[in-house]
Each structure stands twice: as C-alpha cells, then as structure tokens.
Design a protein around this motif. Structure first.
Motif, PDB file in Angstrom:
ATOM      1  N   SER A  81      34.057  52.535  39.552  1.00  0.00           N
ATOM      2  CA  SER A  81      33.817  51.710  38.365  1.00  0.00           C
ATOM      3  C   SER A  81      34.648  50.433  38.366  1.00  0.00           C
ATOM      4  N   VAL A  82      35.894  50.506  38.810  1.00  0.00           N
ATOM      5  CA  VAL A  82      36.732  49.305  38.787  1.00  0.00           C
ATOM      6  C   VAL A  82      36.180  48.255  39.753  1.00  0.00           C
TER       7      VAL A  82
ATOM      8  N   GLY B  41      43.073  40.596  30.604  1.00  0.00           N
ATOM      9  CA  GLY B  41      44.371  41.179  30.896  1.00  0.00           C
ATOM     10  C   GLY B  41      44.548  42.460  30.118  1.00  0.00           C
ATOM     11  N   SER B  42      45.641  43.150  30.365  1.00  0.00           N
ATOM     12  CA  SER B  42      45.830  44.436  29.710  1.00  0.00           C
ATOM     13  C   SER B  42      47.269  44.636  29.276  1.00  0.00           C
TER      14      SER B  42
ATOM     15  N   ARG C 143      39.912  34.795  37.818  1.00  0.00           N
ATOM     16  CA  ARG C 143      38.639  35.462  37.527  1.00  0.00           C
ATOM     17  C   ARG C 143      37.467  34.498  37.637  1.00  0.00           C
TER      18      ARG C 143
ATOM     19  N   GLY D 110      36.614  45.741  29.177  1.00  0.00           N
ATOM     20  CA  GLY D 110      36.898  46.802  30.144  1.00  0.00           C
ATOM     21  C   GLY D 110      38.103  47.608  29.698  1.00  0.00           C
ATOM     22  N   GLY D 111      38.189  47.928  28.403  1.00  0.00           N
ATOM     23  CA  GLY D 111      39.292  48.747  27.903  1.00  0.00           C
ATOM     24  C   GLY D 111      40.181  48.047  26.891  1.00  0.00           C
TER      25      GLY D 111
ATOM     26  N   ASN E 284      33.592  52.812  33.482  1.00  0.00           N
ATOM     27  CA  ASN E 284      34.594  53.164  32.476  1.00  0.00           C
ATOM     28  C   ASN E 284      35.906  52.549  32.933  1.00  0.00           C
ATOM     29  N   SER E 285      35.798  51.317  33.404  1.00  0.00           N
ATOM     30  CA  SER E 285      36.946  50.743  34.098  1.00  0.00           C
ATOM     31  C   SER E 285      37.951  50.132  33.145  1.00  0.00           C
ATOM     32  N   PRO E 286      39.200  50.164  33.492  1.00  0.00           N
ATOM     33  CA  PRO E 286      40.220  49.508  32.680  1.00  0.00           C
ATOM     34  C   PRO E 286      40.178  48.008  32.921  1.00  0.00           C
ATOM     35  N   ASP E 287      40.665  47.214  31.975  1.00  0.00           N
ATOM     36  CA  ASP E 287      40.902  45.819  32.312  1.00  0.00           C
ATOM     37  C   ASP E 287      41.981  45.843  33.377  1.00  0.00           C
ATOM     38  N   TRP E 288      41.938  44.841  34.230  1.00  0.00           N
ATOM     39  CA  TRP E 288      42.788  44.934  35.410  1.00  0.00           C
ATOM     40  C   TRP E 288      44.254  44.965  35.063  1.00  0.00           C
ATOM     41  N   PRO E 289      44.961  45.891  35.664  1.00  0.00           N
ATOM     42  CA  PRO E 289      46.417  45.865  35.489  1.00  0.00           C
ATOM     43  C   PRO E 289      46.952  44.538  36.016  1.00  0.00           C
ATOM     44  N   SER E 290      47.911  43.961  35.293  1.00  0.00           N
ATOM     45  CA  SER E 290      48.318  42.612  35.688  1.00  0.00           C
ATOM     46  C   SER E 290      48.985  42.562  37.056  1.00  0.00           C
TER      47      SER E 290
ATOM     48  N   TYR F 115      33.262  46.679  38.148  1.00  0.00           N
ATOM     49  CA  TYR F 115      33.750  45.783  37.087  1.00  0.00           C
ATOM     50  C   TYR F 115      34.183  44.443  37.687  1.00  0.00           C
ATOM     51  N   TYR F 116      34.793  44.480  38.857  1.00  0.00           N
ATOM     52  CA  TYR F 116      35.258  43.270  39.509  1.00  0.00           C
ATOM     53  C   TYR F 116      34.100  42.349  39.891  1.00  0.00           C
TER      54      TYR F 116
END
Lengths: 363, 152
Positions: A305-306, A130-131, A358, A176-177, B21-27, A309-310
C-alpha cells in the motif's frame, strides 16, 4: 470544574439547560489557548474578537427562543487548509502566506449553519504533506502529553488542540493517515470518513482521489456529532456521494451486536511496537465486550500500500499544486528573467523541501 | 519522475490501490531506505513512452529535467539531495514489479459511483474584485504578468 475538561455532550447539556452561555464556553477555551498554546503551538491563527462575537450572537438567539443548530455555541478548531471567507488560510506554506479566500468551504458553511463557533486555525505539515507537524513553514506543533514529542500529522494542530483542551472539537483532513495517526499520537478520537461522505469543496487539494475531511473530538459521541454536521451531499464536489447521512450521534451508544470488526493480520507484523500492539488488542477486547463480532482477516496486498500511495498521491499533488504560479494568488518572486522563470523562482522560493520532493516525484 | 513508471501494467496499481491503508510518509523515510535493486528508465522523460529496465541510478540531468517540467527552481545543493532521495523512493516503489495481479478485477472506489453531469447553464461567478483580491499584481481589471515574449 473548568468548562474545558467537559465532553462535547456535557457542554451541550449545560448550554441547553442554560447553565452556561456560549460566551462563557468560548471564553474558557480562548483563555486556555492563551495560557497553553505558546508551548504546544497548535494554532496558526486565533481571532478572539470574532469568536466572541459569534458566541454572543448565538447566546442572543438562544435567549430569544430561536432555533439553534446542532453545534450551537461550541468552539470548533479548523485545520488551516480549509477556505473560509476573509480568514487567513495558509496551508502551513509560505506560498499562501497572507492569502484570504473569497469563499467558504462546504464544511465551513455547514459548521456555520450548525452555529459552531470557529475558534481558530490549526497548524499542519505544509499542504498536508507529512506526519509530524514539523514540515509547517511557520512553526512546529508539540504533543501536549509530552512536549518533546511530535503530535503526528499532518492534522497535528487539530489533534493537539483537542488533546490540550484548547477546543472540544476540531476538523482535519486525511489523505494517507493525516487524521488517524495524529489522533492516535494525541489520544483523541479521529476519523477518516469513507471517501465521498464529506464534500471536499473548499479544501485545498493535495491528492484529490484520497483527500477526505473528518472530525476530531475528545470522545466518540463528539466525533459522531461533528461528522453528522459536516457529512452529506454537495453538488460542488462531483465525488461527493448522494446518500442519506445516518444520525450517528443518536446511535453511538447502542450495543455493537451484529457489527463485524476485521482485524488485519498483516498489520501485526514485524516492527510493531509491543506497547502499541497491546493497546490495540485491548481496544479489540472493548469492541468484543460491547457485542461486536471480531474476525481475523487477511489483506495480503497491504504490504504494497505504501508503494502504491507513492504513485497515486505525488502524481495528484504535482497536478494540483501546478496552480501555484504566482499569478492569481500566492507568492510571486521579486526578481526573475521572464514569465517561465517567474513561475520557477516563485515556486522554488515558497515551497518547502517536502512539497518540492512530492511535486518532483509526481511530475 | 513517475513518468518512469508508466510502463508498469495499470491493473496491479489499481488492485493494490483497493487495499490502500498507507500512512503519510514518515519524515525520516528518505534517509532510512537502502537501495533495493537498481532500476531506471531507458527512455527520455520527454517522450513519456517508457519501459522499465534495470539500469544505473538517477542522474543530475534527470533531476534538472523534472525540475524544469515542474517549474521548480532548485539549487545545485537541492539537486544533489533530490537525486538521492527520489532515487531511493523510486527503487522502493519498484517492489510493485513483483506483484502478480493476473485475474484481479480493477477497482478504483469503495462505493459504486457514476459520472456526474450538470446542466451547461450560465451561473453567477466570483465578482471580479474578489477574484483579483489575492493576486500579486493587477491593474484593477486583469491579472498582470511579466512579458511572455522577449522583445526580439
């Protein structure tokens, strides 16, 4: 001036010159946590007595003229997905509520060797997925600059703890960030080291080919010092790189002549908030003024990239989280039909929505 | 779910991975994404030899099957939500179908690494007592589990 407003370097200077004891420093931060964390919610677990005991021991050794480590007497907050012997390590999940690991993560051992004081365990999105720090099973962490906003995530507890001066240094993990984004949201320094720089031994695995442990600090020197303490080879993580660790803390003040900084043009695309863009451009000007050569570069595949990542992260998560079976540790359901049902019911009860999503995606 | 993607050429996955360079997924991500093209697998999840062709969205049975494979008990409510959310993510991921990676060298790591071996020698391991300390149920010597086979 309160000790909690000082940078890591300033705190170390005071400790070295015996103008402050570790007990005083740790007490100041513990008091700050007691006064502030009810609003911020950065910590899941603080053991005041254990922290003060560590501080007292370091003060005794320093007074006796013994050698002390590079972080001697400094409080460090640790994300709650790193194993430390006998200390609750929940990963923000009902699955690991009450779990107390029987061993230390490599990073915990390194912090102990450096004589850091482990001041508390910080909140995270469940299993670092999560972010926003809203996916923790126990509490949401708020951004200390504006309590109505998120601190980011998944290492939001560590970022918020440093931003609110509840710890001068903190450890996070980034898949991932999860270090970089909360550091940005909270206005602190955060770094995801190159994969392999820091041993993942004892980090609860999410996506093993991406997970990496890194530092948070209120300034770059503090982050450099913390990274220097935790980086380096460890045979217990086979992906850990066997290369010399530069003395980051010694070189951090040098001019940036000869350093090339690439500005990825694809990252300044549609959807970027103008205020964020302005802040980034100003940072680029700072690099330039310090002597760095700034070059525009193109990463034409970064738009994908996203999506990649998925694929990578959930596949590895599905495999890694298969270990939570209600047998060796973690939650076991009370009511079920047979062994297979025990697995399913236990996992169904104890994992949150995001974790389930996930695992499903990666299965 | 991702078994459905196995038919994709591996090289482009790796090529794109090199630029990750991906972000963690936005919720809120799952609710914001709108359908792109409607694509799904034609083969059964069990076989794991899947080819992607455009078809209808995920079914309730797909979700039940994956939940069973993942050993996750999910309620009917959850199945409804997961069907929509996972369908949207899979559709988003399918944008990778359009990436041309012909002639791109596969890459999996920023630093050159080789396999790591160690001597196959007995070493000290966790004492039994500590290994059992966090278990939900033990008899002091072993982990206890419910009967694996029902009495016939």
């Amino acid at each position: 001036m309160s000790l909690t407003t000082l940078t890591t370097g300033e705190l170390l200077d005071r400790l070295d010159r015996e103008e402050a004891t570790s007990t005083e420093v740790v007490t100041a931060y513990l008091d700050r946590i007691a006064a502030t964390d009810e609003q911020v919610g950065a910590f899941l677990h603080v053991d005041r007595e254990a922290a003060l005991q560590q501080a007292t021991e370091i003060d005794r050794r320093r007074a006796a003229g013994e050698n002390v480590g590079s972080l001697a007497g400094l409080p460090v907050a640790v994300k709650d997905n790193l194993c430390a012997t006998g200390t609750p390590t929940t990963c923000g999940s009902r699955m690991l509520e009450g779990f107390a690991p029987p061993y230390d993560a490599h990073v915990i051992a390194r912090l102990t060797q450096a004589d850091a004081v482990l001041i508390g365990r910080t909140n995270l999105d469940e299993f670092a997925m999560g972010s926003s720090c809203e996916n923790s099973a126990f509490q949401s962490t708020r951004n200390p600059w504006d309590l109505s906003r998120t601190p980011g995530g998944s290492s939001g507890g560590s970022a918020a703890a440093v931003a609110a001066q509840m710890a001068p240094l903190a450890i996070g993990s980034d898949t991932g960030g999860s270090i970089r984004q909360p550091a940005a949201f909270c206005g602190v320094v955060g770094l995801k080291p190159t994969y392999g720089r820091v041993s993942r031994y004892g980090l609860v695995a999410f996506a093993s080919s991406l997970d990496q442990i890194g530092p948070f600090a209120s300034d770059v020197s503090g982050a450099a010092l913390l990274l220097e303490a935790i980086a380096g080879h460890d045979a217990r993580d086979s992906t850990c790189i066997d290369r010399r660790v530069p003395a980051y803390s010694q070189t951090v003040d040098q001019p940036l002549d000869g350093l090339r900084v690439g500005i990825v043009k694809e990252h300044f695309a549609e959807g970027l908030d103008p205020q964020v863009e302005q802040a980034v451009r100003e940072a680029v000007d700072v690099y330039r003024s310090l002597g760095a050569e700034v070059k525009d570069v193109a990463l034409p595949h970064s738009q994908h990239s996203v999506a990649v990542y998925y694929i990578v992260a959930p596949s590895e998560a599905s495999s890694n989280l298969a270990r939570y079976d209600g047998v060796h540790y973690g939650h076991r359901a009370e009511s079920f039909d047979d062994l297979a049902d025990m697995y399913s019911v236990s996992r169904g009860e104890a994992f949150g929505d995001e974790v389930k999503r996930r695992i499903m995606l990666g299965t | 779910m991702l078994a459905m993607l196995i038919g994709l050429p591996f090289t482009w996955i790796v090529a794109a991975f090199s630029n990750v360079n991906s972000p963690d997924w936005p919720s809120g991500f799952f609710l914001r994404r709108q359908s792109l093209s409607s694509i799904r697998s034609t083969a059964s999840l069990k076989s794991c030899t899947l080819v992607l062709t455009p078809m209808s969205p995920l079914t309730t049975d797909d979700i039940r099957k994956v939940a069973a494979l993942a050993r996750l008990k999910v309620s009917d409510d959850e199945i409804g939500r997961l069907k929509q959310q996972l369908g949207e993510i899979l559709q988003y991921v399918h944008r990778l179908d359009n990436v041309d990676t012909s002639g791109v060298e596969p890459m999996a790591h920023a630093v050159e690494v080789t396999n790591v071996f160690r001597a196959d020698e007995p070493r000290e391991s966790l004492p039994r007592e500590q290994a059992l300390a966090n278990a939900p149920q033990t008899d002091g010597r072993y982990f206890l589990v419910p009967p694996i086979l029902n009495d016939q």
